[in-house]
Design a protein around this motif. Structure first.
Motif, PDB file in Angstrom:
ATOM      1  N   UNK A 235       0.827  -1.214   0.000  1.00 16.09           N
ATOM      2  CA  UNK A 235       0.000   0.000   0.000  1.00 16.09           C
ATOM      3  C   UNK A 235       0.860   1.263   0.000  1.00 16.09           C
ATOM      4  N   UNK A 236       2.194   1.108  -0.011  1.00 20.90           N
ATOM      5  CA  UNK A 236       3.086   2.274  -0.108  1.00 20.90           C
ATOM      6  C   UNK A 236       3.256   2.557  -1.598  1.00 20.90           C
ATOM      7  N   UNK A 237       2.349   3.353  -2.121  1.00 24.21           N
ATOM      8  CA  UNK A 237       2.203   3.489  -3.566  1.00 24.21           C
ATOM      9  C   UNK A 237       3.445   3.914  -4.320  1.00 24.21           C
ATOM     10  N   UNK A 238       4.243   4.820  -3.753  1.00 26.44           N
ATOM     11  CA  UNK A 238       5.399   5.321  -4.492  1.00 26.44           C
ATOM     12  C   UNK A 238       6.377   4.196  -4.817  1.00 26.44           C
ATOM     13  N   UNK A 239       6.478   3.195  -3.929  1.00 23.43           N
ATOM     14  CA  UNK A 239       7.408   2.099  -4.189  1.00 23.43           C
ATOM     15  C   UNK A 239       6.921   1.197  -5.316  1.00 23.43           C
ATOM     16  N   UNK A 240       5.622   1.078  -5.474  1.00 22.35           N
ATOM     17  CA  UNK A 240       5.106   0.279  -6.592  1.00 22.35           C
ATOM     18  C   UNK A 240       5.492   0.924  -7.925  1.00 22.35           C
ATOM     19  N   UNK A 241       5.523   2.239  -7.953  1.00 25.87           N
ATOM     20  CA  UNK A 241       5.972   2.952  -9.154  1.00 25.87           C
ATOM     21  C   UNK A 241       7.487   2.840  -9.329  1.00 25.87           C
ATOM     22  N   UNK A 242       8.236   3.047  -8.246  1.00 24.75           N
ATOM     23  CA  UNK A 242       9.694   2.987  -8.345  1.00 24.75           C
ATOM     24  C   UNK A 242      10.175   1.602  -8.776  1.00 24.75           C
ATOM     25  N   UNK A 243       9.472   0.555  -8.327  1.00 24.95           N
ATOM     26  CA  UNK A 243       9.875  -0.798  -8.711  1.00 24.95           C
ATOM     27  C   UNK A 243       9.750  -1.030 -10.213  1.00 24.95           C
ATOM     28  N   UNK A 244       9.062  -0.128 -10.894  1.00 19.14           N
ATOM     29  CA  UNK A 244       8.907  -0.241 -12.349  1.00 19.14           C
ATOM     30  C   UNK A 244       9.709   0.819 -13.102  1.00 19.14           C
ATOM     31  N   UNK A 245      10.422   1.651 -12.376  1.00 19.62           N
ATOM     32  CA  UNK A 245      11.285   2.659 -12.983  1.00 19.62           C
ATOM     33  C   UNK A 245      12.639   2.037 -13.342  1.00 19.62           C
ATOM     34  N   UNK A 246      13.389   2.623 -14.288  1.00 24.42           N
ATOM     35  CA  UNK A 246      14.640   2.021 -14.751  1.00 24.42           C
ATOM     36  C   UNK A 246      15.641   1.716 -13.652  1.00 24.42           C
ATOM     37  N   UNK A 247      15.752   2.573 -12.630  1.00 20.04           N
ATOM     38  CA  UNK A 247      16.741   2.345 -11.577  1.00 20.04           C
ATOM     39  C   UNK A 247      16.110   1.829 -10.286  1.00 20.04           C
ATOM     40  N   UNK A 248      14.839   1.461 -10.326  1.00 18.81           N
ATOM     41  CA  UNK A 248      14.198   0.875  -9.162  1.00 18.81           C
ATOM     42  C   UNK A 248      14.161   1.828  -7.980  1.00 18.81           C
ATOM     43  N   UNK A 249      14.286   1.279  -6.792  1.00 19.69           N
ATOM     44  CA  UNK A 249      14.206   2.102  -5.581  1.00 19.69           C
ATOM     45  C   UNK A 249      15.459   2.949  -5.394  1.00 19.69           C
ATOM     46  N   UNK A 250      16.592   2.448  -5.806  1.00 18.84           N
ATOM     47  CA  UNK A 250      17.819   3.251  -5.904  1.00 18.84           C
ATOM     48  C   UNK A 250      18.002   4.173  -4.697  1.00 18.84           C
ATOM     49  N   UNK A 251      17.913   3.596  -3.508  1.00 21.35           N
ATOM     50  CA  UNK A 251      17.909   4.410  -2.294  1.00 21.35           C
ATOM     51  C   UNK A 251      19.309   4.610  -1.723  1.00 21.35           C
ATOM     52  N   UNK A 252      19.545   5.819  -1.316  1.00 18.61           N
ATOM     53  CA  UNK A 252      20.766   6.176  -0.600  1.00 18.61           C
ATOM     54  C   UNK A 252      20.349   6.798   0.724  1.00 18.61           C
ATOM     55  N   UNK A 253      19.925   5.972   1.661  1.00 18.21           N
ATOM     56  CA  UNK A 253      19.456   6.494   2.930  1.00 18.21           C
ATOM     57  C   UNK A 253      18.020   6.982   2.837  1.00 18.21           C
TER      58      UNK A 253
END
Length: 265
Positions: A235-253
């Protein structure tokens, strides 16, 4: 120059079809899990929980607002917070527009937090949200649904969250002063999030996020399901979108903020 693998359209299509087979299997598995959620036994709620809402004092049954089902998001906003948890706020940005559709499918929705109602109302206005938000201040609701814990539980390792027991919370070591430990702790990801709520780590983490589902049948409320921690990913909607973006979640902190604070970074 990109370091990622490149290829022809034909090579892309072949790889995409392989992935599609796995995505379809995941979808089928997800459908099966959804069915198993619905098959869980219902647990009757006999305690008289009270909430403060925009319409006044309300019982748990009142939160259904004439519908047969109720979803509650346990939003981390304790009485000592000055702002809602930024992670919960990001999730709320996603579900804010979903509520009208739930309500027209016989499912009521409300967020519930321990902060007093005026504080919730002010933050809701600041964030531009429209969903119902109730205060459970003074109620056992958060305790009973495992989204609130005491200082003693933190110290002694008595927290059972997400269906497992946590070890005692770390604290000052013998060779450190409390001030030194707090300074270092504020640099951790949890410390950064706690600071956004105007609290310290210990105060911030005594409240926890979650989602609970209830059904109302013949005037009786039953608890049907609860999920916590990574169980909220769906239900954390932004992550569902990021998982389909070219670089994924790509988190730095910790990168996310309250929706009105990105320009202040």
């Amino acid at each position: 120059m990109t370091m990622h693998m490149t290829g022809t359209r034909e090579e892309w299509l072949a790889a995409r079809l392989d992935l599609l087979a796995e995505e379809k299997e995941l979808t089928r598995r997800s459908d099966m899990l959804a069915q198993r959620r619905q098959e869980l036994p219902w647990v009757r709620i006999d305690k008289d929980y009270r909430f403060e809402t925009d319409s006044g004092s309300a019982s748990l049954a009142d939160l259904f607002k004439g519908r047969s089902q109720l979803l509650i998001y346990h939003f981390m906003f304790g009485p000592d917070y000055t702002a809602g948890c930024p992670s919960c706020s990001s999730i709320a940005d996603g579900f804010n527009g979903v509520v009208v559709h739930l309500e027209n499918h016989d499912v009521a929705f409300t967020a519930v937090s321990r902060a007093l109602l005026p504080k919730l109302q002010a933050f809701k206005e600041r964030m531009g949200w429209t969903f119902d938000w109730a205060s459970s201040f003074g109620s056992d609701f958060n305790l009973d649904f495992s989204v609130l814990f005491s200082q003693q539980q933190q110290r002694e390792g008595g927290i059972e969250y997400n269906y497992r027991r946590e070890p005692p919370a770390p604290g000052p070591q013998e060779s450190e002063t409390v001030q030194e430990w707090k300074l270092r702790g504020s640099e951790t990801p949890v410390g950064q999030i706690a600071a956004m709520t105007g609290t310290d780590i210990a105060t911030y983490t005594r409240d926890r996020p979650g989602l609970s589902a209830f059904v109302l049948e013949d005037g009786v409320v039953y608890h049907t399901y609860s999920s916590y921690a990574r169980g909220l990913d769906g239900i954390w909607g932004v992550y569902q979108w990021l998982d389909r973006a070219p670089f994924g979640r790509n988190e730095q902190g910790i990168w996310w903020r309250h929706n009105d604070e990105y320009d202040r970074r």
